[in-house]
Motif scaffolding. Sequence first.
Motif, PDB file in Angstrom:
ATOM      1  N   GLU A   1      40.164  46.444  32.451  1.00 27.34           N
ATOM      2  CA  GLU A   1      39.534  45.338  33.157  1.00 27.34           C
ATOM      3  C   GLU A   1      38.504  45.868  34.148  1.00 27.34           C
ATOM      4  OE1 GLU A   1      42.820  43.452  35.020  1.00 27.34           O
ATOM      5  OE2 GLU A   1      43.615  42.583  33.150  1.00 27.34           O
ATOM      6  N   SER A   2      37.512  45.037  34.439  1.00 27.39           N
ATOM      7  CA  SER A   2      36.536  45.412  35.471  1.00 27.39           C
ATOM      8  C   SER A   2      37.255  45.624  36.795  1.00 27.39           C
ATOM      9  CB  SER A   2      35.487  44.302  35.633  1.00 27.39           C
ATOM     10  OG  SER A   2      34.694  44.197  34.492  1.00 27.39           O
ATOM     11  N   LEU A   3      36.782  46.588  37.566  1.00 32.39           N
ATOM     12  CA  LEU A   3      37.397  46.855  38.853  1.00 32.39           C
ATOM     13  C   LEU A   3      37.097  45.702  39.808  1.00 32.39           C
ATOM     14  CD1 LEU A   3      36.648  50.657  39.397  1.00 32.39           C
ATOM     15  CD2 LEU A   3      38.585  49.592  38.282  1.00 32.39           C
ATOM     16  N   SER A   4      38.064  45.395  40.655  1.00 41.73           N
ATOM     17  CA  SER A   4      37.847  44.371  41.674  1.00 41.73           C
ATOM     18  C   SER A   4      36.991  44.942  42.799  1.00 41.73           C
ATOM     19  CB  SER A   4      39.191  43.894  42.230  1.00 41.73           C
ATOM     20  OG  SER A   4      39.806  44.934  42.989  1.00 41.73           O
ATOM     21  N   ASP A   5      36.503  44.071  43.665  1.00 37.91           N
ATOM     22  CA  ASP A   5      35.738  44.540  44.822  1.00 37.91           C
ATOM     23  C   ASP A   5      36.576  45.485  45.676  1.00 37.91           C
ATOM     24  OD1 ASP A   5      33.644  43.060  43.976  1.00 37.91           O
ATOM     25  OD2 ASP A   5      33.735  41.550  45.563  1.00 37.91           O
ATOM     26  N   ASP A   6      37.850  45.171  45.830  1.00 43.55           N
ATOM     27  CA  ASP A   6      38.734  46.033  46.624  1.00 43.55           C
ATOM     28  C   ASP A   6      38.850  47.417  45.989  1.00 43.55           C
ATOM     29  OD1 ASP A   6      39.178  44.060  48.498  1.00 43.55           O
ATOM     30  OD2 ASP A   6      41.029  43.344  47.573  1.00 43.55           O
ATOM     31  N   ASP A   7      38.924  47.458  44.656  1.00 45.82           N
ATOM     32  CA  ASP A   7      39.023  48.748  43.965  1.00 45.82           C
ATOM     33  C   ASP A   7      37.761  49.574  44.204  1.00 45.82           C
ATOM     34  OD1 ASP A   7      41.509  48.142  42.851  1.00 45.82           O
ATOM     35  OD2 ASP A   7      40.635  47.229  41.066  1.00 45.82           O
ATOM     36  N   VAL A   8      36.593  48.958  44.050  1.00 44.31           N
ATOM     37  CA  VAL A   8      35.324  49.685  44.247  1.00 44.31           C
ATOM     38  C   VAL A   8      35.201  50.137  45.693  1.00 44.31           C
ATOM     39  CG1 VAL A   8      32.810  49.492  44.163  1.00 44.31           C
ATOM     40  CG2 VAL A   8      34.189  48.443  42.370  1.00 44.31           C
ATOM     41  N   ARG A   9      35.672  49.304  46.619  1.00 45.15           N
ATOM     42  CA  ARG A   9      35.625  49.668  48.033  1.00 45.15           C
ATOM     43  C   ARG A   9      36.455  50.931  48.292  1.00 45.15           C
ATOM     44  NH1 ARG A   9      36.974  45.055  49.534  1.00 45.15           N
ATOM     45  NH2 ARG A   9      34.883  44.141  49.684  1.00 45.15           N
ATOM     46  N   VAL A  10      37.622  51.023  47.652  1.00 44.26           N
ATOM     47  CA  VAL A  10      38.465  52.218  47.800  1.00 44.26           C
ATOM     48  C   VAL A  10      37.760  53.437  47.216  1.00 44.26           C
ATOM     49  CG1 VAL A  10      40.630  53.295  47.083  1.00 44.26           C
ATOM     50  CG2 VAL A  10      40.631  50.926  47.855  1.00 44.26           C
ATOM     51  N   VAL A  11      37.117  53.268  46.056  1.00 44.16           N
ATOM     52  CA  VAL A  11      36.373  54.371  45.430  1.00 44.16           C
ATOM     53  C   VAL A  11      35.317  54.917  46.385  1.00 44.16           C
ATOM     54  CG1 VAL A  11      34.712  54.935  43.606  1.00 44.16           C
ATOM     55  CG2 VAL A  11      36.753  53.616  43.049  1.00 44.16           C
ATOM     56  N   LEU A  12      34.554  54.025  47.007  1.00 39.27           N
ATOM     57  CA  LEU A  12      33.484  54.453  47.909  1.00 39.27           C
ATOM     58  C   LEU A  12      34.034  55.106  49.174  1.00 39.27           C
ATOM     59  CD1 LEU A  12      31.215  51.311  47.498  1.00 39.27           C
ATOM     60  CD2 LEU A  12      30.617  53.642  46.808  1.00 39.27           C
ATOM     61  N   GLU A  13      35.044  54.499  49.759  1.00 37.62           N
ATOM     62  CA  GLU A  13      35.622  55.059  50.979  1.00 37.62           C
ATOM     63  C   GLU A  13      36.222  56.440  50.718  1.00 37.62           C
ATOM     64  OE1 GLU A  13      38.289  51.929  51.973  1.00 37.62           O
ATOM     65  OE2 GLU A  13      36.841  50.865  53.254  1.00 37.62           O
ATOM     66  N   ARG A  14      36.844  56.589  49.556  1.00 42.54           N
ATOM     67  CA  ARG A  14      37.417  57.892  49.214  1.00 42.54           C
ATOM     68  C   ARG A  14      36.304  58.919  49.013  1.00 42.54           C
ATOM     69  NH1 ARG A  14      41.370  58.151  44.091  1.00 42.54           N
ATOM     70  NH2 ARG A  14      42.651  56.860  45.478  1.00 42.54           N
ATOM     71  N   ALA A  15      35.195  58.499  48.382  1.00 43.88           N
ATOM     72  CA  ALA A  15      34.092  59.428  48.135  1.00 43.88           C
ATOM     73  C   ALA A  15      33.431  59.888  49.425  1.00 43.88           C
ATOM     74  CB  ALA A  15      33.058  58.762  47.225  1.00 43.88           C
ATOM     75  N   VAL A  16      33.419  59.031  50.436  1.00 44.76           N
ATOM     76  CA  VAL A  16      32.818  59.400  51.715  1.00 44.76           C
ATOM     77  C   VAL A  16      33.659  60.452  52.423  1.00 44.76           C
ATOM     78  CG1 VAL A  16      32.255  58.552  54.031  1.00 44.76           C
ATOM     79  CG2 VAL A  16      31.593  57.224  52.030  1.00 44.76           C
ATOM     80  N   SER A  17      34.976  60.316  52.355  1.00 45.50           N
ATOM     81  CA  SER A  17      35.861  61.195  53.130  1.00 45.50           C
ATOM     82  C   SER A  17      36.347  62.414  52.350  1.00 45.50           C
ATOM     83  CB  SER A  17      37.065  60.406  53.650  1.00 45.50           C
ATOM     84  OG  SER A  17      37.804  59.854  52.568  1.00 45.50           O
ATOM     85  N   ASP A  18      36.497  62.320  51.066  1.00 45.31           N
ATOM     86  CA  ASP A  18      37.084  63.390  50.258  1.00 45.31           C
ATOM     87  C   ASP A  18      36.131  64.577  50.155  1.00 45.31           C
ATOM     88  OD1 ASP A  18      37.997  64.886  47.747  1.00 45.31           O
ATOM     89  OD2 ASP A  18      39.539  63.321  47.881  1.00 45.31           O
TER      90      ASP A  18
END
Length: 413
Positions: free
Chosen positions: A145-162
Amino acid sequence: MRPRTLDEVIGQRHLLGPGTPLRRLVESEAPMSLFLWGPPGTGKTTLAYVVSNVTKRRFVEVSAVSAGVKDVRAAIDTAKRELGMTGRQTVLFVDEVHRFNKAQQDALLPAVENRWVTFIGATTENPFFSVISPLLSRSLLLTLESLSDDDVRVVLERAVSDERGLGGRATLAPEALEHLVRLAGGDARRSLTYLEAAALLADDITVEVVEKAVDKAAVRYDRQGDQHYDVISAFIKSMRGSDADAALHYLARMIEAGEDPRFIARRIVIFASEDVGMADPTCLQTAVAAAQAVQLIGLPEGQINLAHAVIHCALAPKSNAVVKAIGAAIGDVRRGLIGQVPGHLRDAHYPGAAKLGHGDGYKYPHDFEHGLVRQDYAPEQVRGKRYYEPTKHGGEGVLAERWARIRDFLRGS
């Protein structure tokens, strides 16, 4: 930022829980064949990598865009040798597998049938139309299924900090985060591509930086706030007012802001009956077809189907007689005007119905001239009520004349 374990995978919870096929594949040593079907950026390649990494299997990727039968057979032969000499299994991942022709798909069958490889095929197209049945029947089909907005938000936040991403070397303003989420449209890969482009321009990532990086203006639109309701209201009223250009403008705003295309399609389907109705009955057919097309192919191509339906709805003759008719009928029912179903219209098929007089005196319309016969159809309490009052607009004008003659005949005028 590609996940290394199933627990790191974001989204697709219906595929990753305990006891699911993917979990069993990871926990088992037995080979398995899978098709991963879903929109771009939902994690098809990621899941194939994770399965390979966690199970310590060789990972071989073949792109259906550029590979031929020779490449497929070479990959399978190498996997067979590796399995025979070392016992190590191979994950054969075929991306865009729907692009393989029949001969290329046939080349995969021996490896799948004999379990020489763990075959994983990724596709954005419906595999029931694009994959040969022998291969599909030997494989498990998993729908992503397409990722939800919350899922994409987690992806971006993780990419900023990881550390595998930006490692905290850049900051992402909340408004810029939301803009990236909207631009992603459920595609994690797209969101990371845009984030990386923005980070190359500045360490302090603002909306303006994102706009410059992706060359796309931020559409001020909150799917839970005033803009959501204001724009959809203007969209509906523009179609009702027959202004196709204005309606297309609001459609474009919603698409660019990341509005769920299925929501837009549902509103068009409602409009087709509520505001066009019998003035152009084909409008509902177009709206439903557009909704089904969007469900099948998604965006960006689905925007063409939506635009098709919007133009049809906007330019169609308008009538709200259908919505007024059902509203009036429901209003009477809620006021208690129900009454008994006339005896001659009651079901007479079950044993004992005849003894109750059900169906007695019913006149079968097909036995009469023009397929019409005068008899009471409505309960006594609402007999003579006029619910459907057609307009003279479009095709409904013809229906208005016919309905007037039929109504007069049935009621003895």
